[in-house]
Design a protein around this motif. Structure first.
Motif, PDB file in Angstrom:
ATOM      1  N   LEU A  16      40.673  49.673  47.516  1.00  0.00           N
ATOM      2  CA  LEU A  16      40.635  50.525  46.327  1.00  0.00           C
ATOM      3  C   LEU A  16      40.366  49.697  45.070  1.00  0.00           C
ATOM      4  CD1 LEU A  16      41.232  53.438  45.194  1.00  0.00           C
ATOM      5  CD2 LEU A  16      43.545  52.611  44.804  1.00  0.00           C
ATOM      6  N   ALA A  17      41.096  48.597  44.910  1.00  0.00           N
ATOM      7  CA  ALA A  17      40.945  47.757  43.716  1.00  0.00           C
ATOM      8  C   ALA A  17      39.531  47.187  43.620  1.00  0.00           C
ATOM      9  CB  ALA A  17      41.973  46.635  43.747  1.00  0.00           C
ATOM     10  N   ARG A  18      38.984  46.755  44.729  1.00  0.00           N
ATOM     11  CA  ARG A  18      37.631  46.178  44.701  1.00  0.00           C
ATOM     12  C   ARG A  18      36.581  47.221  44.346  1.00  0.00           C
ATOM     13  NH1 ARG A  18      39.572  43.196  49.256  1.00  0.00           N
ATOM     14  NH2 ARG A  18      38.692  44.743  50.695  1.00  0.00           N
ATOM     15  N   ASN A  19      36.760  48.453  44.839  1.00  0.00           N
ATOM     16  CA  ASN A  19      35.736  49.480  44.651  1.00  0.00           C
ATOM     17  C   ASN A  19      35.786  50.148  43.277  1.00  0.00           C
ATOM     18  OD1 ASN A  19      34.707  49.036  47.187  1.00  0.00           O
ATOM     19  ND2 ASN A  19      35.770  50.738  48.151  1.00  0.00           N
ATOM     20  N   VAL A  20      36.978  50.322  42.722  1.00  0.00           N
ATOM     21  CA  VAL A  20      37.094  51.057  41.454  1.00  0.00           C
ATOM     22  C   VAL A  20      37.520  50.146  40.307  1.00  0.00           C
ATOM     23  CG1 VAL A  20      37.700  53.150  42.717  1.00  0.00           C
ATOM     24  CG2 VAL A  20      39.524  51.728  41.773  1.00  0.00           C
ATOM     25  N   SER A  42      47.798  42.801  47.486  1.00  0.00           N
ATOM     26  CA  SER A  42      47.274  43.950  46.736  1.00  0.00           C
ATOM     27  C   SER A  42      47.265  43.688  45.238  1.00  0.00           C
ATOM     28  CB  SER A  42      48.119  45.198  47.032  1.00  0.00           C
ATOM     29  OG  SER A  42      48.008  45.575  48.378  1.00  0.00           O
ATOM     30  N   ILE A  43      48.371  43.157  44.709  1.00  0.00           N
ATOM     31  CA  ILE A  43      48.467  42.951  43.266  1.00  0.00           C
ATOM     32  C   ILE A  43      47.475  41.894  42.795  1.00  0.00           C
ATOM     33  CG2 ILE A  43      50.054  42.485  41.378  1.00  0.00           C
ATOM     34  CD1 ILE A  43      50.683  44.999  43.042  1.00  0.00           C
ATOM     35  N   ILE A  44      47.257  40.863  43.612  1.00  0.00           N
ATOM     36  CA  ILE A  44      46.265  39.835  43.265  1.00  0.00           C
ATOM     37  C   ILE A  44      44.864  40.440  43.215  1.00  0.00           C
ATOM     38  CG2 ILE A  44      45.118  37.751  44.129  1.00  0.00           C
ATOM     39  CD1 ILE A  44      47.873  36.811  45.125  1.00  0.00           C
ATOM     40  N   GLU A  45      44.595  41.339  44.145  1.00  0.00           N
ATOM     41  CA  GLU A  45      43.286  42.009  44.147  1.00  0.00           C
ATOM     42  C   GLU A  45      43.117  42.879  42.906  1.00  0.00           C
ATOM     43  OE1 GLU A  45      39.778  42.043  45.177  1.00  0.00           O
ATOM     44  OE2 GLU A  45      41.013  41.387  46.880  1.00  0.00           O
ATOM     45  N   ILE A  46      44.189  43.559  42.497  1.00  0.00           N
ATOM     46  CA  ILE A  46      44.143  44.355  41.260  1.00  0.00           C
ATOM     47  C   ILE A  46      43.910  43.441  40.059  1.00  0.00           C
ATOM     48  CG2 ILE A  46      45.505  45.816  39.711  1.00  0.00           C
ATOM     49  CD1 ILE A  46      46.899  46.965  42.186  1.00  0.00           C
ATOM     50  N   ALA A  47      44.618  42.318  40.017  1.00  0.00           N
ATOM     51  CA  ALA A  47      44.474  41.381  38.898  1.00  0.00           C
ATOM     52  C   ALA A  47      43.062  40.823  38.805  1.00  0.00           C
ATOM     53  CB  ALA A  47      45.480  40.239  39.049  1.00  0.00           C
ATOM     54  N   ASN A  48      42.454  40.537  39.946  1.00  0.00           N
ATOM     55  CA  ASN A  48      41.117  39.930  39.964  1.00  0.00           C
ATOM     56  C   ASN A  48      39.998  40.945  39.734  1.00  0.00           C
ATOM     57  OD1 ASN A  48      42.027  37.288  40.433  1.00  0.00           O
ATOM     58  ND2 ASN A  48      42.108  37.623  42.650  1.00  0.00           N
ATOM     59  N   SER A  49      40.251  42.208  40.054  1.00  0.00           N
ATOM     60  CA  SER A  49      39.174  43.212  40.012  1.00  0.00           C
ATOM     61  C   SER A  49      39.279  44.185  38.850  1.00  0.00           C
ATOM     62  CB  SER A  49      39.159  44.003  41.331  1.00  0.00           C
ATOM     63  OG  SER A  49      39.029  43.166  42.446  1.00  0.00           O
TER      64      SER A  49
END
Length: 591
Positions: free
Chosen positions: A355-359, A378-385
């Motif tokens: 989800l984070a990568r796509n949106v 998950s949180i790292i992916e949100i932070a990076n994306s």
């Protein structure tokens, strides 16, 4: 004002001028009474409804309405009149006579709401107010004791054709409130009452161009047929529960729907039924879903491909939603700006990461609560994306550590609100990162910490202690902070130093802290805090001396804006300090 100034500062320029005061409404209201053009234009521009924060303020307003020789016709300036409880405030007491006063003085209302307050208005008084405001666009009655008899009388002017512009209707008088029957003795929860309510809604639908319908009722086949026959231009629909058969009737005829809030009734539809229903959903802007225990992956796989314009999704209490069911949404709904995932206990990092990568570019607001399998991944992916993220809320996700949360604070520079409950050591690291890194856009910081020995072991013992020095650095690095809620252990919390540190938060309007019991604020500290340039609401959970509590009680009795609230059986006092302030505002839910 000079004649030349009156020409230059006309109504056409006011929107440009007032846009500079979005963040500090106090200053904006200082210009309210420059002249009649400014006053009238300002009120027209405001999309929010005024809130009287204390009995003293609303009584003053009512006295002003009763006067015959006033500078402005204040009643005619009112567009939205909302009777709802205000958090942490003493409940105002309105009478039917007050409502009749509004009927005579306020003839330009566009929105009228009767919410869950202690006030009970007679149906006749409400009917008179509705009848005298023929430009009414929205009506809401959400108190369960407003039963069908009350509604029929209160809304009789609408049925009789006096409010032909009404487009938003919200009534909640249904079985949803069955648990409150002892508290609301006037509620009627019989099948006959629900049938009568259905007929009332139908009559209003034939008379008025309703596009927003909010009804706490189960939509069965009969109700679905009534909706498609009556509400041809429905764009917003909120209901309690809906059956699969009713959805099959409803969805093909509701192609204009943009905002839908539904809970599937407790049934186990087959894979073919789920696919059939999911494929018929119109392209939505916002979707709120509650899915009972079942495998809903066939439904979401059919639903998601058509939701390419979806901007908001909220899954609440969907305990059975797995990664297989959620991944189609994460892969297809690429314009999402708001995501709410509450108690979706089977979701894992696989869903949130995709989800984070796509949106990532569009996501502005994410609320995650009680997803036990969620980790730092998950949180790292949100932070990076998600570098445009503005609001982040995380609660009860015990596998998430400070490693990912501090990264999010560093990388998401657009954050205006950061909230959550964390172990004590993680809370300190988050605030420490903010104090060092800084965030010039952050306006709301709400940190609740809890004692969690497991987190202490996981995080390690070496970390920056949360002390007043950290608070002062936070004031320097986050200058726009308006709301600060720190329910956590702070060392060195000496009263004089605390007050001095709070004065450095120059834009602070709301504060909630827990001073230590052995370092108490006294009367002089409270008096000094009242002189803060912007502070309107302060709550100290404990940490006040006897003379401070007595002072606050005295001020409260004199109705000067102070309140004291007992929070437990041990008579531990939570003190509230309210400055007399300019009314704040609440956004209309349908805008």
């Amino acid at each position: 004002m000079k004649p030349s100034q009156a020409v230059l500062l006309n109504a056409d320029l006011l929107p440009i001028i007032l846009s500079e005061f979005e963040e500090n409404q106090d200053e904006m209201f200082l210009y309210l009474f420059v002249n009649k053009t400014w006053a009238a234009t300002l009120v027209r521009l405001l999309w929010k409804a005024p809130i009287w924060n204390s009995p003293r303020s609303y009584k003053s307003f009512l006295r002003t309405l009763k006067r015959s020789n006033v500078t402005f016709a204040y009643g005619k300036l009112i567009r939205r009149l909302v009777f709802e409880p205000i958090k942490n405030r003493e409940q105002p007491s309105f009478a039917n006579e007050d409502l009749k006063l509004f009927s005579t003085k306020s003839g330009r209302l566009t929105h009228l709401t009767f919410g869950q307050t202690d006030n009970f208005f007679s149906a006749e008084a409400v009917s008179e107010l509705v009848k005298n405001n023929q430009n009414l666009l929205g009506f809401a009655a959400t108190k369960p004791c407003y039963n069908i008899e009350w509604l029929n009388i209160a809304l009789s002017p609408v049925i009789n054709g006096h409010c032909l512009k009404l487009s938003q209707l919200e009534i909640q008088n249904m079985r949803h409130f069955l648990i409150f029957m002892d508290y609301w003795p006037n509620g009627d929860y019989s099948d006959d009452a629900i049938s009568q309510t259905r007929n009332l809604i139908k009559e209003i639908g034939f008379k008025c161009p309703i596009f927003a319908l909010d009804i706490n009722v189960h939509i069965d086949d009969e109700m679905a047929n009534m909706i498609i026959q009556t509400f041809k231009n429905l764009k917003i629909l909120h209901c309690e529960t809906v059956s699969c058969s009713a959805l099959k009737i409803l969805l093909p005829y509701c192609k204009k729907l943009k905002w839908l809030s539904i809970a599937f009734s407790s049934e186990n539809p087959t894979e073919d039924v789920q696919q059939d229903i999911g494929s018929q959903f119109p392209s939505l802007d916002a979707l709120n879903l509650f899915l009972p225990p079942h495998d809903w992956s066939p439904f979401t796989k059919a639903l998601a491909p058509n939701q390419t314009n979806l901007r908001r999704i909220n899954l609440f209490g969907c305990d059975s939603v797995t990664d297989e069911a959620f991944l189609p949404i994460a892969k297809n709904c690429l314009r999402l700006e708001f995501i709410g995932l509450i108690c979706c206990q089977l979701l894992t990092d696989a869903s949130i990461s995709v989800l984070a990568r796509n949106v990532g570019k569009n996501l502005k607001n994410i609320n995650i609560c009680r997803i036990p399998k969620l980790t730092d991944v998950s949180i790292i992916e949100i932070a990076n994306s998600c570098h445009n993220l503005e609001k982040f809320v995380l609660e009860s996700c015990k596998k998430v550590t400070s490693r990912s949360l501090t990264l999010l604070v560093r990388k998401c520079k657009s954050l205006t609100e950061l909230s959550g409950d964390y172990p004590r050591i993680i809370a300190a690291k988050i605030v420490s990162t903010l104090a060092v890194q800084g965030n010039t856009k952050l306006q709301v910081l709400q940190i609740h910490s809890r004692h969690d020995p497991d987190s202490n072991i996981l995080e390690g013992k070496k970390y920056r202690r949360f002390d007043l020095g950290l608070l002062e650095k936070l004031a320097e690095k986050c200058p726009k902070l308006r709301e600060l809620e720190l329910k956590c252990y702070i060392t060195g919390l000496y009263p004089n130093l605390l007050i001095n540190a709070l004065y450095k938060l120059r834009n602070l309007e709301k504060l909630f802290m827990e001073p230590r019991q052995n370092q108490k604020l006294n009367r002089e500290h409270i008096m000094k805090l009242e002189n803060h340039p912007r502070l309107k609401e302060v709550r100290f959970d404990g940490g006040c001396s006897e003379d401070a509590i007595s002072y606050i009680k005295e001020r409260s009795k004199n109705k000067k804006g102070m309140f004291i609230h007992k929070i437990d059986k041990l008579l531990q006092l939570t003190t509230y300090i309210y400055r007399k302030s300019i009314p704040s505002y609440k956004k209309d839910r349908y805008n």
